[in-house]
Design a protein around this motif. Structure first.
Motif, PDB file in Angstrom:
ATOM      1  N   MET A   1       0.876  -1.171  -0.044  1.00 43.30           N
ATOM      2  CA  MET A   1      -0.004   0.075  -0.033  1.00 43.30           C
ATOM      3  C   MET A   1       1.077   1.322   0.010  1.00 43.30           C
ATOM      4  SD  MET A   1      -3.290  -0.880   2.474  1.00 43.30           S
ATOM      5  CE  MET A   1      -3.236  -2.648   2.450  1.00 43.30           C
ATOM      6  N   SER A   2       0.361   2.204  -0.958  1.00 38.57           N
ATOM      7  CA  SER A   2       1.264   3.406  -0.776  1.00 38.57           C
ATOM      8  C   SER A   2       1.051   4.439   0.238  1.00 38.57           C
ATOM      9  CB  SER A   2       1.074   4.061  -2.202  1.00 38.57           C
ATOM     10  OG  SER A   2      -0.268   4.295  -2.524  1.00 38.57           O
ATOM     11  N   MET A   3      -0.169   4.360   0.894  1.00 37.34           N
ATOM     12  CA  MET A   3      -0.418   5.131   1.991  1.00 37.34           C
ATOM     13  C   MET A   3      -0.944   4.452   2.977  1.00 37.34           C
ATOM     14  SD  MET A   3      -2.392   8.427   0.256  1.00 37.34           S
ATOM     15  CE  MET A   3      -1.841   9.245  -1.142  1.00 37.34           C
ATOM     16  N   ASN A   4      -0.691   5.222   4.471  1.00 43.74           N
ATOM     17  CA  ASN A   4      -1.512   4.494   5.530  1.00 43.74           C
ATOM     18  C   ASN A   4      -2.839   4.920   5.665  1.00 43.74           C
ATOM     19  OD1 ASN A   4      -1.642   7.085   6.895  1.00 43.74           O
ATOM     20  ND2 ASN A   4       0.343   6.818   7.722  1.00 43.74           N
ATOM     21  N   ALA A   5      -3.470   4.353   6.593  1.00 43.02           N
ATOM     22  CA  ALA A   5      -5.002   4.396   6.524  1.00 43.02           C
ATOM     23  C   ALA A   5      -5.182   5.976   6.902  1.00 43.02           C
ATOM     24  CB  ALA A   5      -5.465   3.572   7.680  1.00 43.02           C
ATOM     25  N   GLU A  42      -6.080  -0.329  -2.173  1.00 41.04           N
ATOM     26  CA  GLU A  42      -5.804  -1.500  -3.135  1.00 41.04           C
ATOM     27  C   GLU A  42      -7.328  -2.415  -2.994  1.00 41.04           C
ATOM     28  OE1 GLU A  42      -2.427  -3.499  -2.173  1.00 41.04           O
ATOM     29  OE2 GLU A  42      -1.031  -1.859  -2.863  1.00 41.04           O
ATOM     30  N   CYS A  43      -8.269  -1.627  -3.183  1.00 39.17           N
ATOM     31  CA  CYS A  43      -9.613  -2.340  -3.041  1.00 39.17           C
ATOM     32  C   CYS A  43     -10.714  -2.160  -4.137  1.00 39.17           C
ATOM     33  CB  CYS A  43     -10.292  -1.664  -1.683  1.00 39.17           C
ATOM     34  SG  CYS A  43     -10.905   0.084  -1.865  1.00 39.17           S
ATOM     35  N   TYR A  44     -10.037  -2.354  -5.342  1.00 36.72           N
ATOM     36  CA  TYR A  44     -11.078  -2.569  -6.580  1.00 36.72           C
ATOM     37  C   TYR A  44     -11.923  -3.590  -6.237  1.00 36.72           C
ATOM     38  CZ  TYR A  44      -8.706   1.069  -9.235  1.00 36.72           C
ATOM     39  OH  TYR A  44      -8.036   2.361  -9.667  1.00 36.72           O
ATOM     40  N   PRO A 101      -7.194  -1.334   4.648  1.00 37.33           N
ATOM     41  CA  PRO A 101      -6.513  -0.670   5.591  1.00 37.33           C
ATOM     42  C   PRO A 101      -7.455   0.269   6.742  1.00 37.33           C
ATOM     43  CG  PRO A 101      -6.181   0.424   3.680  1.00 37.33           C
ATOM     44  CD  PRO A 101      -7.044  -0.778   3.435  1.00 37.33           C
ATOM     45  N   LEU A 102      -8.664   0.410   6.218  1.00 39.56           N
ATOM     46  CA  LEU A 102      -9.645   1.407   7.079  1.00 39.56           C
ATOM     47  C   LEU A 102     -10.442   0.357   7.973  1.00 39.56           C
ATOM     48  CD1 LEU A 102     -10.560   3.917   4.239  1.00 39.56           C
ATOM     49  CD2 LEU A 102      -8.559   3.955   5.600  1.00 39.56           C
ATOM     50  N   GLN A 103     -11.066   1.075   9.292  1.00 38.88           N
ATOM     51  CA  GLN A 103     -11.868   0.379   9.891  1.00 38.88           C
ATOM     52  C   GLN A 103     -13.163   0.234   9.173  1.00 38.88           C
ATOM     53  OE1 GLN A 103     -11.221  -1.720  12.741  1.00 38.88           O
ATOM     54  NE2 GLN A 103     -13.142  -1.997  12.581  1.00 38.88           N
TER      55      GLN A 103
END
Length: 123
Positions: A1-5, A42-44, A101-103
């Motif tokens: 992943m390129s970014m954190n949550a 990364e959630c297509y 990555p997100l809740q």
């Protein structure tokens, strides 16, 4: 992943619906906010999940859908719930494993000529 949550969430808050729309397939588009989410979380697969439920007549008949993905508090799974915007649940799908990555995240699927998937603030 390129970014954190945290970075993803703070950047998502900046989208307001003024951006471009991106074609998913012949009958569906996503807004620039959803494309950002898909690229950076990364959630297509989440967009595919939403569109896959269009074969369910109950979902397809609803022109405004609220999709909420929530990760399990324990474990690595999640649950996706679709409702009609008034809390009337249309469908629930359990996801046994995800590295999302997100809740949680909420997306709207709005039907006009086709379907547009958007962030709530892009509506």
């Amino acid at each position: 992943m390129s970014m954190n949550a945290e970075t993803i969430e703070s950047t998502l808050a900046q989208f307001d619906g003024g951006g471009d729309h991106y074609k998913i397939n012949a009958f569906a588009n996503m807004t620039s906010g959803v494309k950002f989410l898909c690229d950076n979380a990364e959630c297509y697969w989440l967009v595919t999940l939403i569109l896959s439920h269009r074969c369910n007549a109950k979902v397809r008949r609803e022109p405004f859908q609220v999709w909420t993905l929530t990760r399990n508090k324990t474990g690595s799974g999640a649950v996706a719930v679709c409702d009609d915007g008034n809390g009337n649940k249309l469908v629930t799908q359990r996801i046994p494993f995800t590295d999302f990555p997100l809740q949680s995240v909420k997306l709207y699927a709005v039907q006009d000529v086709g379907v547009t998937i958007m962030l709530p603030q892009e509506y």
